[in-house]
Design an enzyme around this catalytic site. Structure first.
Site, PDB file in Angstrom:
ATOM      1  N   GLU A  55       0.823  -1.197   0.000  1.00  0.00           N
ATOM      2  CA  GLU A  55       0.000   0.000   0.000  1.00  0.00           C
ATOM      3  C   GLU A  55       0.867   1.261   0.000  1.00  0.00           C
ATOM      4  O   GLU A  55       0.566   2.247  -0.677  1.00  0.00           O
ATOM      5  CB  GLU A  55      -0.922   0.005   1.230  1.00  0.00           C
ATOM      6  N   ALA A 158       9.508 -37.904  -6.208  1.00  0.00           N
ATOM      7  CA  ALA A 158       9.748 -38.296  -7.604  1.00  0.00           C
ATOM      8  C   ALA A 158       9.813 -39.816  -7.636  1.00  0.00           C
ATOM      9  O   ALA A 158      10.661 -40.427  -6.978  1.00  0.00           O
ATOM     10  CB  ALA A 158      11.056 -37.693  -8.104  1.00  0.00           C
ATOM     11  N   GLU A 298      12.300 -32.896   0.294  1.00  0.00           N
ATOM     12  CA  GLU A 298      12.736 -33.613  -0.909  1.00  0.00           C
ATOM     13  C   GLU A 298      13.255 -35.026  -0.648  1.00  0.00           C
ATOM     14  O   GLU A 298      13.668 -35.702  -1.588  1.00  0.00           O
ATOM     15  CB  GLU A 298      13.802 -32.796  -1.642  1.00  0.00           C
ATOM     16  N   GLY A 300      14.653 -38.450   2.199  1.00  0.00           N
ATOM     17  CA  GLY A 300      14.197 -39.601   1.425  1.00  0.00           C
ATOM     18  C   GLY A 300      13.080 -40.333   2.117  1.00  0.00           C
ATOM     19  O   GLY A 300      12.254 -39.735   2.819  1.00  0.00           O
TER      20      GLY A 300
END
Length: 360
Positions: A55, A158, A298, A300
């Site tokens: 703003e 993945a 990410e 394991g």
């Protein structure tokens, strides 16, 4: 009454706000637009933590008289002083703006509705709730930390078509494509921290930096209760090693801790169980205390499993490649938690991206 101009200008606020991704945390993403006589005369966004709010940027960006103008922003203007920058509401009142339109009330108890009260008391018309669902999604990191005092957590997996994240070999198995990598690097650029376990460091030796898109590098968090990760790993030796934080047990090897500290790696000691296992919930609360609002997990498999067991996942992203490993390591045992619902499926040729979001 909300009209088409209101929707148009709030959408513009979202576009502006996104320019601050990765730069303003733990503050929210906010864009602002000023309209007078039906035309946009100024705009701004929150550019960096500690800098002017959206703003203020918009008001300062024009020399035009703002009497009877309308200010649009995607979050309730702030009114409290317990922060680095002055509150926005007094400046809005002083400017002569006659109407303020925004998407979401600020859940911060120091603001929540108080900004609206100050504006309306000053005779300014206030309209809220415009595209509130989009605003909630845009600032999901900020809203989660304010409401729950813990970072927003996204788990990225993945995997192969048959659900494996790695072969049984103790070596890295490249599964997904370059398109998936580009997506992952973009995610790293907007999250405050990326988190992995010691095994991922030893098997994959990842850099965990942003290289395939423009953006800043996240803090690299390694969970390593017994300090078993390879001291020659990239995260401990590259130019970004001072952005690596290692959570480890108080009983882990002191000499190794000192060696890492000497390299400017941050060591965070905490209590562990008799096997050196760290409590992932405690780790997340410690990250929140260090102004980390969002964590991109990410790997394991052990780390994924802990987040599933502790019910700490806000979002799960599965990047699935059209390959079959046959034998290998699964991300975690069992099915995707019931409170994670499929939100979208998108092609990242030749891979597929599936996003699951938490349903409270």
């Amino acid at each position: 009454m909300i009209d088409s101009k209101d929707y148009e200008c709030i959408q513009k606020c979202f576009e502006l706000a996104r320019n601050g991704r990765g730069l303003v945390s733990p503050n929210p993403l906010v864009g602002a637009v000023i309209v007078k006589d039906g035309e946009i005369i100024s705009e701004g966004y929150h550019k960096k933590y500690g800098g002017n709010h959206a703003e203020v940027e918009a008001i300062n960006a024009t020399e035009q008289d703002l009497t009877d103008a309308t200010l649009y922003c995607n979050l309730e203007p702030c009114c409290h002083t317990d922060k680095q920058t002055p509150p926005c509401v007094p400046l809005i009142i002083k400017s002569g703006i006659k109407r303020v339109v925004f998407s979401n009330l600020d859940p911060n108890p120091s603001v929540n509705g108080r900004g609206v009260l100050q504006l309306t008391t000053a005779g300014i018309e206030v309209t809220s709730g415009v595209f509130a669902d989009i605003g909630e999604k845009l600032n999901r990191f900020y809203f989660k930390t304010i409401r729950k005092k813990i970072p927003y957590t996204t788990v990225k997996i993945a995997q192969s078509k048959d659900g494996m994240i790695n072969s049984l070999s103790p070596q890295r198995t490249k599964i997904t494509s370059d398109n998936a990598d580009i997506f992952v690097h973009h995610q790293r650029s907007i999250f405050d921290a990326v988190l992995v376990g010691a095994n991922t460091i030893n098997v994959d030796n990842p850099k965990l930096t942003v290289r395939k898109v423009e953006g800043r590098n996240p803090i690299r968090v390694v969970l390593d209760g017994m300090l078993t990760s390879n001291i020659n790993a990239n995260v401990y030796n590259d130019e970004w090693r001072n952005q690596t934080w290692v959570f480890t047990s108080k009983t882990a090897d002191d000499a190794k801790k000192e060696m890492l500290r000497h390299r400017d790696v941050k060591i965070i000691e905490m209590f562990s169980d008799s096997h050196g296992k760290l409590d992932i919930g405690v780790v997340m609360r410690l990250l929140y205390s260090k102004k980390i609002s969002s964590v991109f997990v990410e790997g394991g498999a052990d780390i994924f499993s802990q987040f599933v067991r502790k019910d700490l996942i806000d979002e799960m992203i599965i990047l699935e490649a059209p390959i079959i490993l046959g034998e290998g390591i699964k991300a975690f045992e069992g099915e995707i938690p019931e409170n994670l619902k499929l939100e979208s499926i998108e092609a990242l040729p030749p891979d597929e991206k599936r996003i699951y979001k938490r349903i409270e």
